[in-house]
Motif scaffolding. Structure first.
Motif, PDB file in Angstrom:
ATOM      1  N   ILE A  19       5.421  -8.331 -29.602  1.00 27.12           N
ATOM      2  CA  ILE A  19       5.573  -8.715 -28.196  1.00 27.12           C
ATOM      3  C   ILE A  19       4.225  -9.118 -27.609  1.00 27.12           C
ATOM      4  O   ILE A  19       4.102 -10.154 -26.937  1.00 27.12           O
ATOM      5  N   LEU A  20       3.205  -8.315 -27.864  1.00 30.22           N
ATOM      6  CA  LEU A  20       1.869  -8.630 -27.349  1.00 30.22           C
ATOM      7  C   LEU A  20       1.359  -9.953 -27.924  1.00 30.22           C
ATOM      8  O   LEU A  20       0.732 -10.751 -27.219  1.00 30.22           O
ATOM      9  N   LYS A  21       1.635 -10.187 -29.184  1.00 26.81           N
ATOM     10  CA  LYS A  21       1.227 -11.444 -29.826  1.00 26.81           C
ATOM     11  C   LYS A  21       1.935 -12.627 -29.164  1.00 26.81           C
ATOM     12  O   LYS A  21       1.308 -13.644 -28.840  1.00 26.81           O
ATOM     13  N   SER A  22       3.231 -12.479 -28.942  1.00 29.25           N
ATOM     14  CA  SER A  22       4.006 -13.546 -28.308  1.00 29.25           C
ATOM     15  C   SER A  22       3.499 -13.831 -26.893  1.00 29.25           C
ATOM     16  O   SER A  22       3.363 -14.990 -26.489  1.00 29.25           O
ATOM     17  N   LYS A  40      11.315  -1.853 -20.564  1.00 31.47           N
ATOM     18  CA  LYS A  40      12.586  -1.705 -21.284  1.00 31.47           C
ATOM     19  C   LYS A  40      13.397  -2.996 -21.218  1.00 31.47           C
ATOM     20  O   LYS A  40      13.942  -3.458 -22.237  1.00 31.47           O
ATOM     21  N   ASP A  41      13.492  -3.577 -20.030  1.00 30.50           N
ATOM     22  CA  ASP A  41      14.222  -4.841 -19.878  1.00 30.50           C
ATOM     23  C   ASP A  41      13.556  -5.948 -20.686  1.00 30.50           C
ATOM     24  O   ASP A  41      14.231  -6.775 -21.313  1.00 30.50           O
ATOM     25  N   PHE A  42      12.222  -5.948 -20.654  1.00 34.90           N
ATOM     26  CA  PHE A  42      11.504  -6.998 -21.382  1.00 34.90           C
ATOM     27  C   PHE A  42      11.766  -6.881 -22.878  1.00 34.90           C
ATOM     28  O   PHE A  42      12.009  -7.886 -23.554  1.00 34.90           O
ATOM     29  N   LEU A  43      11.714  -5.654 -23.398  1.00 29.37           N
ATOM     30  CA  LEU A  43      11.944  -5.456 -24.831  1.00 29.37           C
ATOM     31  C   LEU A  43      13.340  -5.926 -25.227  1.00 29.37           C
ATOM     32  O   LEU A  43      13.508  -6.602 -26.243  1.00 29.37           O
ATOM     33  N   GLU A  44      14.341  -5.595 -24.413  1.00 28.34           N
ATOM     34  CA  GLU A  44      15.706  -6.010 -24.745  1.00 28.34           C
ATOM     35  C   GLU A  44      15.832  -7.530 -24.726  1.00 28.34           C
ATOM     36  O   GLU A  44      16.470  -8.118 -25.605  1.00 28.34           O
ATOM     37  N   ASN A  45      15.212  -8.174 -23.745  1.00 25.39           N
ATOM     38  CA  ASN A  45      15.260  -9.639 -23.672  1.00 25.39           C
ATOM     39  C   ASN A  45      14.515 -10.275 -24.842  1.00 25.39           C
ATOM     40  O   ASN A  45      14.934 -11.313 -25.373  1.00 25.39           O
TER      41      ASN A  45
END
Length: 312
Positions: A19-22, A40-45
């Motif tokens: 995620i951090l890389k993206s 949490k929402d960001f991880l799910e998306n």
């Protein structure tokens, strides 16, 4: 899919690194805001995008291929059930009712087929089970072929349980955020025993902390402040030494913040790269006690990406 997708084939720690890389590659400040404030929402998306990209890839057509293979297996099972049901009826000199009983029983593990839905067949005065076998086989194949045609334009919509939600549950854990920098507790167990903790805190400017009675944003991290003589200002007459942060209330008391002055290069780069956006969002300036260290400004995007690559 989870075993084949690099971002999803390990644990949440590895997923966070992806995620951090993206985020660094995209350089989209609004996405960073969502990641920091609604992790949490960001991880799910993020997982949903990984799933969609992987399954709906026009070239690989992984979802279509998976459904085709599943349908072929199902076709074999149904034909086998038709054949075996017919054999049982012939061996027992049974009737259509027995054939339907056997057919439903043999498919019970793979198909929700209530026996009551087939009662109409019993009332059609069909006595020739061989005819029934041929009729069922003949009717099945065109239905399956039409389904295969439908698969050409299929998406994730028809799934009763969305794959990305299943993966999000598997890769979940504790979602408590540090009361200062909002970094997420790294414990992989939801509602775990003991204190919340994490390996690396972030500069508090990422969440808008100012030095008291100034508009200077705080570049220090929580783990260095708990080793300092600075205080948490909870009100005009309510100050608590950072060393005693647990006394600040329930939000703070359940966190274990170990004194440590190290800051990840990633967040140093982030503060420098998005300086203007952070100042605008949090109505502050990186001045005075919040002056950005000159060494931070030397860190490049490639430096942080290379640092992340080492964690894969």
């Amino acid at each position: 899919m989870r075993s084949n997708h690099p971002a999803l084939n390990a644990n949440r720690s590895k997923l966070e690194t992806y995620i951090l890389k993206s985020l660094a590659e995209e350089e989209n400040f609004q996405k960073y805001r969502q990641y920091i404030h609604f992790p949490k929402d960001f991880l799910e998306n993020f997982i949903k995008k990984c799933v969609d990209d992987y399954c709906l890839d026009k070239k690989a057509q992984r979802l279509k291929n998976f459904l085709d293979i599943s349908l072929d297996s199902f076709q074999v099972l149904v034909h086998s059930a038709i054949r075996d049901s017919t054999k049982v009826v012939k061996d027992r000199s049974g009737n259509v009712s027995l054939w339907l009983d056997e057919f439903c029983r043999r498919l019970g593990d793979v198909l929700d087929l209530p026996r009551s839905d087939l009662k109409s067949i019993e009332h059609q005065e069909t006595r020739d089970v061989e005819f029934l076998k041929e009729a069922m086989s003949k009717a099945l194949d065109p239905v399956l072929e039409n389904l295969k045609k439908d698969f050409a334009g299929v998406d994730m919509g028809p799934f009763q349980r969305k794959p990305h939600k299943i993966l999000a549950e598997q890769l979940s854990g504790c979602w408590e955020q540090c009361p200062f920098c909002k970094a997420v507790c790294t414990n992989t167990i939801f509602n775990h025993d003991g204190d919340h903790s994490l390996s690396f805190h972030r500069p508090q400017a990422t969440t808008g902390f100012h030095w008291y009675k100034t508009n200077h944003l705080v570049t220090d991290i929580c783990s260095s402040l708990v080793a300092s003589n600075c205080s948490i200002v909870l009100g005009e007459d309510h100050k608590i030494p950072y060393k005693n942060y647990r006394d600040a209330g329930p939000r703070y008391s359940k966190w274990s913040i170990t004194p440590d002055t190290s800051v990840q290069s990633y967040w140093k780069w982030f503060v420098c790269h998005f300086r203007a956006e952070l100042e605008s969002q949090h109505c502050g300036k990186f001045e005075g006690k919040g002056e950005i260290p000159s060494q931070w400004k030397q860190i490049t995007k490639q430096d942080v990406l290379s640092e992340l690559e080492k964690q894969f």
